[in-house]
Design a protein around this motif. Structure first.
Motif, short mmCIF file in Angstrom:
data_model
loop_
_atom_site.label_atom_id
_atom_site.label_comp_id
_atom_site.label_asym_id
_atom_site.label_seq_id
_atom_site.Cartn_x
_atom_site.Cartn_y
_atom_site.Cartn_z
N GLN A 193 0.17 6.67 -6.59
CA GLN A 193 -0.95 7.62 -6.60
C GLN A 193 -0.44 9.05 -6.68
OE1 GLN A 193 -4.51 5.62 -3.99
NE2 GLN A 193 -3.61 7.48 -3.27
N TYR A 197 0.83 -1.22 0.00
CA TYR A 197 0.00 0.00 0.00
C TYR A 197 0.86 1.27 0.00
CZ TYR A 197 -4.65 -1.78 -0.33
OH TYR A 197 -5.79 -2.33 -0.85
N GLU A 198 2.03 1.18 0.60
CA GLU A 198 2.95 2.34 0.53
C GLU A 198 3.43 2.55 -0.92
OE1 GLU A 198 4.45 2.10 5.17
OE2 GLU A 198 5.74 1.29 3.59
N LYS A 251 0.67 4.14 -2.72
CA LYS A 251 0.62 5.56 -2.34
C LYS A 251 1.63 6.37 -3.16
CE LYS A 251 0.04 9.10 0.71
NZ LYS A 251 -0.11 10.22 -0.24
#
Ligand SMILES: Nc1ncnc2c1ncn2[C@@H]1O[C@H](COP(=O)(O)OP(=O)(O)OP(=O)(O)O)[C@@H](O)[C@H]1O
Ligand SMILES: Cc1ncc(C[n+]2csc(CCOP(=O)(O)O)c2C)c(N)n1
Ligand SMILES: [Mg+2]
Length: 311
Positions: free
Chosen positions: A115, A108-109, A112
């Motif tokens: 993103q 998820y990092e 991120k």
């Protein structure tokens, strides 16, 4: 009939027959990098790409942040190749019960980071237990014009967005499992784990008659353009640039660089066609006919589609 005998694209054709599209707002479905739907005055783009342990990555070898980045890049790349901006993503996790939380945190990092770089938001997802680790992302993008695979025209030039072949060389180095790597090898590995979708080239994509992202290999992906546009694509061998690190790799391991340039998947670079002069690498042209050909001074050779296939 076993699906391995149908092949990836034979299977997709059969699925399309079971679920034909009967909706006037669907502009493109089943046949391009993204599906495209008209909503009001906007065109929305839909794509989905999965990363499966064993098929797309080796868990013990990959940094989870790289996995999150690569997953995001594979989705953004499909949106960009259709001329769109990435907007929203959903992430579906299939996780072994004993997986360490730190691994998913890292993924998820990585998402991120992606993103922030590409400018989209993850807005939901799903979680399930599973024997095998799989992370699936679906993404919605937005555009005003759809650039597909079916409008390459006779007289167009063929362009690529960068040197190719690095991802395949990087993967081979990873699979060699060496104790230490030379600097040029580290750079090739980095290209495999940290590909960048070419969101910087959106204006060029919009000026193109067709565009596809290179995920299965240049020849295979240009093969889709050739089939859908019903044209012959000629690649001029001498115009294919050889990346310096790839050259050193091929010298060290006694490999032919063109096997990498023509057939490396997971590049997430773009192949575009246009009758205009684009500030990209011009590698060939479009003629009447069919298939993808390689032209040298001596001969014109039809290229086999040796692209990456899951089965
Ligand atoms: N399970 C499926 N059901 C319906 N359509 C599918 C399915 N799998 C693929 N497709 C469609 O088939 C086309 C080709 O799919 P594929 O995953 O090869 O896309 P791609 O852009 O060529 O490759 P990549 O996903 O590596 O970018 C796409 O339009 C996709 O939406
Ligand atoms: C362990 C391992 N084995 C093989 C590969 C190579 N690979 C996997 S998927 C793919 C093409 C795009 O597929 P998709 O259409 O699913 O995005 C390629 C070239 C890898 N990265 N890791
Ligand atoms: Mg694609």
């Amino acid at each position: 009939m076993k699906i391995e005998n149908l092949g990836e694209f034979g299977l997709i054709d059969k699925l399309n027959q079971i679920l034909p599209i009967d909706d006037k707002d669907v502009i493109v479905g089943y046949s391009d990098d993204c599906a495209c739907v008209k909503v009001g005055n906007d065109l929305l783009l839909f794509t989905v790409d999965i990363q499966v342990e064993g098929s797309h990555f080796i868990k013990e070898k990959i940094n989870p942040k790289d996995l999150g980045w690569k997953l995001s890049t594979s989705n953004v790349s499909d949106i960009v190749s259709c001329g769109g901006k990435p907007r929203w993503a959903l992430v579906s996790l299939a996780l072994p019960k004993d997986l360490d939380y730190e691994f998913i945190k890292g993924v998820y990092e990585g998402i991120k980071e992606a993103q922030d770089y590409y400018g989209f938001f993850t807005i939901g997802g799903n979680v399930s237990s599973s024997k095998q680790l799989m992370i699936d992302m679906s993404m919605v993008g937005q555009t005003d014009i759809f650039v597909g695979r079916d409008k390459a025209r006779v007289g167009d030039f063929v362009y690529i967005s960068s040197n190719l072949g690095l991802s395949k060389a990087g993967l081979e180095l990873i699979l060699m499992d060496k104790d230490s790597y030379e600097d040029f090898e580290k750079k090739l590995i980095e290209k495999h784990y940290r590909p960048k979708a070419r969101i910087d080239l959106l204006e060029n994509v919009k000026k193109s008659s067709s565009c596809i992202d290179i995920s299965d290999g240049l020849v295979s992906d240009l093969g889709h353009v050739s089939k859908r546009s019903k044209v012959k694509i000629v690649i001029e061998k001498e115009k294919l640039p050889i990346d310096n690190n790839l050259k050193i790799f091929c010298q060290k391991y006694n490999k032919d660089p063109y096997q990498y340039i023509l057939y490396s998947g997971e590049e997430y670079e773009l192949a575009l066609t246009s009758d205009k002069d684009l500030d990209l690498i011009k590698i060939g042209y479009i003629e009447e006919g069919e298939g993808v050909y390689l032209k040298t001074q001596e001969k014109l050779e039809k290229l086999d589609d040796k692209g990456f296939r899951h089965f």
